[in-house]
Design a protein around this motif. Structure first.
Motif, PDB file in Angstrom:
ATOM      1  N   GLU A 100       0.831  -1.222   0.019  1.00 30.39           N
ATOM      2  CA  GLU A 100       0.178  -0.151  -0.045  1.00 30.39           C
ATOM      3  C   GLU A 100       0.942   1.292  -0.061  1.00 30.39           C
ATOM      4  O   GLU A 100       0.537   2.029  -0.835  1.00 30.39           O
ATOM      5  N   LEU A 101       1.859   1.303   0.878  1.00 32.33           N
ATOM      6  CA  LEU A 101       2.784   2.242   0.866  1.00 32.33           C
ATOM      7  C   LEU A 101       3.451   2.752  -0.489  1.00 32.33           C
ATOM      8  O   LEU A 101       3.465   3.839  -1.053  1.00 32.33           O
ATOM      9  N   LEU A 102       4.092   1.636  -1.130  1.00 29.51           N
ATOM     10  CA  LEU A 102       4.684   1.748  -2.472  1.00 29.51           C
ATOM     11  C   LEU A 102       3.668   1.985  -3.439  1.00 29.51           C
ATOM     12  O   LEU A 102       4.087   2.885  -4.632  1.00 29.51           O
ATOM     13  N   THR A 103       2.605   1.809  -3.388  1.00 29.53           N
ATOM     14  CA  THR A 103       1.404   1.797  -4.307  1.00 29.53           C
ATOM     15  C   THR A 103       1.180   3.377  -4.191  1.00 29.53           C
ATOM     16  O   THR A 103       0.962   4.264  -5.374  1.00 29.53           O
ATOM     17  N   ASP A 104       0.792   3.883  -3.214  1.00 29.19           N
ATOM     18  CA  ASP A 104       0.537   5.182  -2.887  1.00 29.19           C
ATOM     19  C   ASP A 104       1.594   6.138  -3.409  1.00 29.19           C
ATOM     20  O   ASP A 104       1.277   7.188  -4.143  1.00 29.19           O
ATOM     21  N   TYR A 105       2.755   5.886  -3.011  1.00 30.11           N
ATOM     22  CA  TYR A 105       4.012   6.730  -3.539  1.00 30.11           C
ATOM     23  C   TYR A 105       3.898   6.728  -5.163  1.00 30.11           C
ATOM     24  O   TYR A 105       4.155   7.837  -5.525  1.00 30.11           O
ATOM     25  N   ILE A 106       3.870   5.634  -5.743  1.00 28.69           N
ATOM     26  CA  ILE A 106       3.865   5.500  -7.305  1.00 28.69           C
ATOM     27  C   ILE A 106       2.829   6.370  -7.779  1.00 28.69           C
ATOM     28  O   ILE A 106       2.994   7.137  -8.773  1.00 28.69           O
ATOM     29  N   ASP A 107       1.617   6.176  -7.277  1.00 26.62           N
ATOM     30  CA  ASP A 107       0.517   6.960  -7.629  1.00 26.62           C
ATOM     31  C   ASP A 107       0.707   8.531  -7.672  1.00 26.62           C
ATOM     32  O   ASP A 107      -0.136   9.255  -8.334  1.00 26.62           O
ATOM     33  N   GLN A 108       1.732   9.054  -6.842  1.00 25.39           N
ATOM     34  CA  GLN A 108       1.802  10.270  -6.602  1.00 25.39           C
ATOM     35  C   GLN A 108       3.084  10.802  -7.665  1.00 25.39           C
ATOM     36  O   GLN A 108       3.109  11.990  -7.853  1.00 25.39           O
ATOM     37  N   LEU A 109       3.510   9.988  -8.340  1.00 25.29           N
ATOM     38  CA  LEU A 109       4.835  10.188  -9.199  1.00 25.29           C
ATOM     39  C   LEU A 109       4.031  10.960 -10.355  1.00 25.29           C
ATOM     40  O   LEU A 109       3.030  10.593 -10.911  1.00 25.29           O
ATOM     41  N   PRO A 110       5.001  11.840 -11.097  1.00 21.15           N
ATOM     42  CA  PRO A 110       4.322  12.785 -12.134  1.00 21.15           C
ATOM     43  C   PRO A 110       4.422  11.673 -13.497  1.00 21.15           C
ATOM     44  O   PRO A 110       5.404  12.148 -14.196  1.00 21.15           O
ATOM     45  N   LEU A 111       3.762  10.560 -13.612  1.00 22.00           N
ATOM     46  CA  LEU A 111       4.340   9.587 -14.680  1.00 22.00           C
ATOM     47  C   LEU A 111       3.048   9.981 -15.734  1.00 22.00           C
ATOM     48  O   LEU A 111       1.959  10.139 -15.503  1.00 22.00           O
ATOM     49  N   ASP A 112       3.531   9.975 -17.084  1.00 19.77           N
ATOM     50  CA  ASP A 112       2.411  10.318 -18.234  1.00 19.77           C
ATOM     51  C   ASP A 112       2.504   8.910 -18.866  1.00 19.77           C
ATOM     52  O   ASP A 112       2.985   8.571 -19.686  1.00 19.77           O
ATOM     53  N   VAL A 113       1.315   8.449 -18.368  1.00 21.28           N
ATOM     54  CA  VAL A 113       1.078   6.846 -18.793  1.00 21.28           C
ATOM     55  C   VAL A 113      -0.266   7.167 -19.825  1.00 21.28           C
ATOM     56  O   VAL A 113      -1.204   7.820 -19.620  1.00 21.28           O
TER      57      VAL A 113
END
Length: 71
Positions: free
Chosen positions: A58-71
């Motif tokens: 959950e911690l890592l998923t939340d972190y990744i969700d906050q990254l400025p990724l252009d997917v």
């Protein structure tokens, strides 16, 4: 007299309700991410996640969700 019942394994019917629902919902199968981490860092990460009331996932998923990724 035939009751219409047959013997066999339910898993052999070729029908997978979970897969069928996933296809209908348009969900993709999650990708697995694996990496090695020093035991001390793993313990620290696990302790930090617990202090936030979350699992490491959950911690890592939340972190990744906050990254400025252009997917």
């Amino acid at each position: 007299m035939s009751s219409g019942l047959t013997a066999g394994r339910p898993s052999r019917t070729g029908s997978n309700p979970a897969k069928t629902l996933s296809i209908l919902a348009g969900d993709e199968k999650p990708a697995r991410v694996n990496f090695e981490l020093a035991p001390a860092k793993h313990r620290a990460l696990k302790a930090y996640a617990a202090s936030q009331g979350k699992t490491i996932k959950e911690l890592l998923t939340d972190y990744i969700d906050q990254l400025p990724l252009d997917v």
